[in-house]
Design a protein around this motif. Structure first.
Motif, PDB file in Angstrom:
ATOM      1  N   GLY A 144       0.836  -1.207   0.000  1.00 17.03           N
ATOM      2  CA  GLY A 144       0.000   0.000   0.000  1.00 17.03           C
ATOM      3  C   GLY A 144       0.864   1.248   0.000  1.00 17.03           C
ATOM      4  O   GLY A 144       2.008   1.215   0.458  1.00 17.03           O
ATOM      5  N   CYS A 145       0.309   2.334  -0.547  1.00 22.59           N
ATOM      6  CA  CYS A 145       1.071   3.584  -0.595  1.00 22.59           C
ATOM      7  C   CYS A 145       0.114   4.766  -0.433  1.00 22.59           C
ATOM      8  O   CYS A 145      -0.891   4.850  -1.135  1.00 22.59           O
ATOM      9  N   PRO A 146       0.429   5.672   0.495  1.00 18.45           N
ATOM     10  CA  PRO A 146      -0.493   6.792   0.744  1.00 18.45           C
ATOM     11  C   PRO A 146      -0.512   7.864  -0.345  1.00 18.45           C
ATOM     12  O   PRO A 146      -1.358   8.755  -0.315  1.00 18.45           O
ATOM     13  N   LYS A 147       0.411   7.803  -1.309  1.00 20.48           N
ATOM     14  CA  LYS A 147       0.428   8.842  -2.358  1.00 20.48           C
ATOM     15  C   LYS A 147      -0.636   8.551  -3.413  1.00 20.48           C
ATOM     16  O   LYS A 147      -1.377   7.581  -3.297  1.00 20.48           O
ATOM     17  N   HIS A 148      -0.657   9.352  -4.493  1.00 18.16           N
ATOM     18  CA  HIS A 148      -1.669   9.112  -5.529  1.00 18.16           C
ATOM     19  C   HIS A 148      -1.143   9.569  -6.885  1.00 18.16           C
ATOM     20  O   HIS A 148      -1.798  10.348  -7.580  1.00 18.16           O
ATOM     21  N   CYS A 149       0.026   9.063  -7.285  1.00 16.40           N
ATOM     22  CA  CYS A 149       0.624   9.487  -8.550  1.00 16.40           C
ATOM     23  C   CYS A 149      -0.281   9.057  -9.714  1.00 16.40           C
ATOM     24  O   CYS A 149      -0.832   7.955  -9.693  1.00 16.40           O
ATOM     25  N   SER A 150      -0.340   9.912 -10.728  1.00 18.09           N
ATOM     26  CA  SER A 150      -1.343   9.697 -11.777  1.00 18.09           C
ATOM     27  C   SER A 150      -1.021   8.521 -12.697  1.00 18.09           C
ATOM     28  O   SER A 150      -1.881   7.999 -13.365  1.00 18.09           O
ATOM     29  N   PHE A 151       0.267   8.103 -12.750  1.00 19.82           N
ATOM     30  CA  PHE A 151       0.654   7.028 -13.674  1.00 19.82           C
ATOM     31  C   PHE A 151       0.689   5.674 -12.980  1.00 19.82           C
ATOM     32  O   PHE A 151       1.097   4.680 -13.569  1.00 19.82           O
ATOM     33  N   CYS A 152       0.317   5.634 -11.691  1.00 23.12           N
ATOM     34  CA  CYS A 152       0.526   4.433 -10.887  1.00 23.12           C
ATOM     35  C   CYS A 152      -0.823   3.901 -10.381  1.00 23.12           C
ATOM     36  O   CYS A 152      -1.696   4.677  -9.972  1.00 23.12           O
TER      37      CYS A 152
HETATM   38  S1  SF4 Z   1       4.464   5.811  -7.875  1.00 21.55           S
HETATM   39 FE1  SF4 Z   1       3.442   7.159  -6.375  1.00 21.55          FE
HETATM   40  S2  SF4 Z   1       1.527   6.104  -5.763  1.00 21.55           S
HETATM   41 FE2  SF4 Z   1       2.825   4.597  -6.857  1.00 21.55          FE
HETATM   42  S3  SF4 Z   1       3.929   3.524  -5.209  1.00 21.55           S
HETATM   43 FE3  SF4 Z   1       5.285   5.219  -5.876  1.00 21.55          FE
HETATM   44  S4  SF4 Z   1       4.783   7.005  -4.576  1.00 21.55           S
HETATM   45 FE4  SF4 Z   1       3.131   5.450  -4.354  1.00 21.55          FE
END
Ligand code: SF4
Ligand code: B12
Length: 500
Positions: A165-173
């Motif tokens: 899990g990852c708290p960010k929200h990158c648009s390509f991921c």
């Molecule tokens: S690309 Fe962004 S949303 Fe995806 S794992 Fe890395 S930091 Fe998290």
């Protein structure tokens, strides 16, 4: 009845860099009463269909890039009378596709740890459902991998997961949408036990196969404090404390262990965290730099990254704390111009990155970018052999385009050629040799050179797709250097009695 677990790949190198973890996790989740599961990783060797008999159960794990090969296998295995079950990120996003094109009897969405034994039981009893929801299992239910199922002498690095899990929200991921934004951290003892088991098999190098090893940034703590959110602050502090506890335990392991992980750039502001990483022997980290300009970062919703000179300084900070960076850059963003390529190569060099990858913007399903693109091109999407490019993974590898979204000022060929140019520049022999100074001995410098060349051959997937001679030449090259390269990574296995 035999249970087979297959990791599809259209290219096989004989030797793999990192163990595909899901194979060994589902191997462990397979109940003992069904015997020893048969593991097949096609990045080593292609599956021999003759080894699968009618009545066997085959689990095929797919991500978007290898879905087509997975479907080809599924159809052939179903025709042989096997029960075919799909799982993995792509099957989670497109369960119907696996039924329509991959001969699936069943599809598992989400985590397989808990649901896999149920699926096998249903398959044996003849009560299989079309779809299973594996969900997002809690960290204490993550199944530790069964490393005794590893084929001997085939991989350079083991892989152990510490957080999902990852708290960010990158648009390509898509990770934050599939694995969720709530970090699920595994208990430290379980992580360390797996590492020790891998060391007993001679693995000195272990990839911490996490979405983001740094789930709590200092900025997150500051924000919770500013908001006066005591519960959130407490939760974040405890997640952070667990990370430090894990790193303290890794630091107690013998010094010949080397770890590598994936991390966000914000960690550069957290000197205590970087120092703990150094003590833990986490010597390398993939950092998603993505773009070197503020406009590029805005394109990918990664405003928390730095640009320009501040970016160079941030990346150097990792190095100053003994963490070598594999920088990951994306080309083909709307704000990219011809000058962006050389500027990116300059940043990669000035920032003293040990490794770098330059990927072309690929709209992966499940991402914000993909949804926007699919909506924009709609039914008018270009087609290759009748398949719309919005289903690019279904286009045979040799005809698959390298650039999908139309760019405001550059043609696809220009983006591809310029990207190739940056790979060639960064991985030229004199430059690799100069970078290899970061390692202490001649042996490790040679390892660095070999690994750099191997990395470039395996991942610089920017060649002209239809030039199959070039692809097979690169593949042959990688096969030749992969074996000696592997020998540089392994060590004498610890005897079973030795402990950390
Ligand atoms: S690309 Fe962004 S949303 Fe995806 S794992 Fe890395 S930091 Fe998290
Ligand atoms: C570690 C990692 C890598 C490592 C190691 C790869 C390896 N050999 O294992 C490296 C850095 C090399 C790598 C490279 C790439 N990666 Co990667 N990687 C990951 C990461 C962070 C963790 C994978 C992992 O080991 N997880 C632990 C295991 C246990 O979990 P799992 O694989 O999800 O499996 C569970 C379930 O999915 C399910 N399951 C899986 N298979 C099956 C099968 C069956 C039958 C069943 C029932 C269940 C099931 O059960 C498992 C246990 O719960 C994931 C992120 C993620 N969240 O998946 C990205 C991820 C898989 N990678 C991704 C990408 C794009 C890539 C690259 C293409 C990047 C690039 N541009 O070069 C390359 C491709 C390499 C390749 N050809 O395979 C994307 C895939 C997106 C997509 N839609 O396909 C992901 C999701 C990250 C992202 N940002 O979106 N990767």
């Amino acid at each position: 009845m035999t249970v087979h677990l297959v990791n599809p790949s259209h290219l096989a190198f004989g030797v793999g860099v990192i163990t595909p973890r899901w194979l060994f996790v589902l191997g462990a989740a397979t109940p003992a009463e069904y015997g020893r599961p048969r593991i097949v990783d096609e990045t080593l060797e292609q599956l021999d269909l003759e080894t699968v008999q009618a009545g066997d159960v085959v689990g095929i794990g797919i991500h978007t890039g290898n879905a087509l090969r997975g479907y080809e296998l599924g159809v052939a295995l179903r025709a042989r009378g096997a029960t075919v079950v799909y799982g993995g990120i792509h099957a989670t996003l497109y369960p119907d596709e696996a039924h329509e094109l991959g001969g699936a009897h069943a599809v598992v969405r989400g985590d397989g740890d808990v649901v896999w034994p149920v699926v096998i039981e249903h398959a044996v009893r003849g009560t299989l459902q079309r779809l299973y929801e594996g969900g997002r299992v809690d960290a204490d239910q993550f199944v530790p991998a069964r490393w005794d199922l590893l084929p001997p002498g085939r991989y350079m690095w083991g892989s152990v997961q510490t957080v999902r899990g990852c708290p960010k929200h990158c648009s390509f991921c898509s990770v934050w949408r599939t694995d969720g934004q709530k970090p699920r951290q595994r208990a430290v003892d379980k992580v360390v036990a797996e590492i020790i088991e891998l060391r007993r098999q001679g693995f000195r190098f272990v990839a911490l196969a996490d979405d983001n090893f740094y789930p709590v940034a200092l900025a997150d703590l500051a924000m919770a404090e500013r908001q006066g959110n005591a519960a959130r602050l407490e939760q974040l502090r405890s997640l952070r404390a667990e990370r430090f506890e894990l790193m303290a335990r890794l630091a107690e392991l013998p010094r010949d262990m080397v770890f590598f992980t994936q991390i966000t750039m914000e960690a550069a502001e957290d000197e205590a965290f970087l120092d703990a990483m150094r003590r833990a022997n986490i010597k390398g980290a993939l950092v998603g730099v993505e773009a070197v300009t503020p406009e590029g970062l805005k394109d990918v919703y990664k405003g928390f990254n730095y640009a320009g000179e501040a970016l160079v300084q941030r990346l150097r900070t990792f190095r100053q704390h003994g963490v070598y960076v594999l920088g990951s850059f994306i080309f083909g963003l709307p704000s990219d111009r011809a000058s962006t390529f050389a500027a990116t190569a300059d940043v990669a060099e000035r920032a003293e990155l040990a490794f770098a990858q330059f990927v072309m913007l690929t709209p992966y399903p499940g991402t914000v970018d993909f949804e926007a693109w699919e909506k924009k091109v709609g039914a008018g999407a270009d087609r290759v052999g009748g398949i719309p490019v919005t289903r690019h993974w279904l286009i045979p590898q040799a005809q698959r385009p390298k650039v999908y979204a139309p760019h405001p000022v550059m043609t696809p060929d220009e983006i591809r050629a310029r990207t190739q140019g940056v790979w060639d520049r960064f991985y030229s022999l004199p430059r690799i040799w100069a970078r290899s100074r970061c390692t202490p001995t001649l042996r490790s410098r040679l390892a660095f050179v070999l690994l750099s060349k191997l990395y470039r051959q395996m991942y610089a997937n920017t060649g002209i797709a239809t030039d199959s001679a070039r692809v097979s030449r690169a593949n042959r090259w990688a096969r030749i250097i992969a074996r000696p390269c592997r020998r540089l990574f392994v060590a004498r296995p610890w005897p079973a009695s030795e402990s950390a």
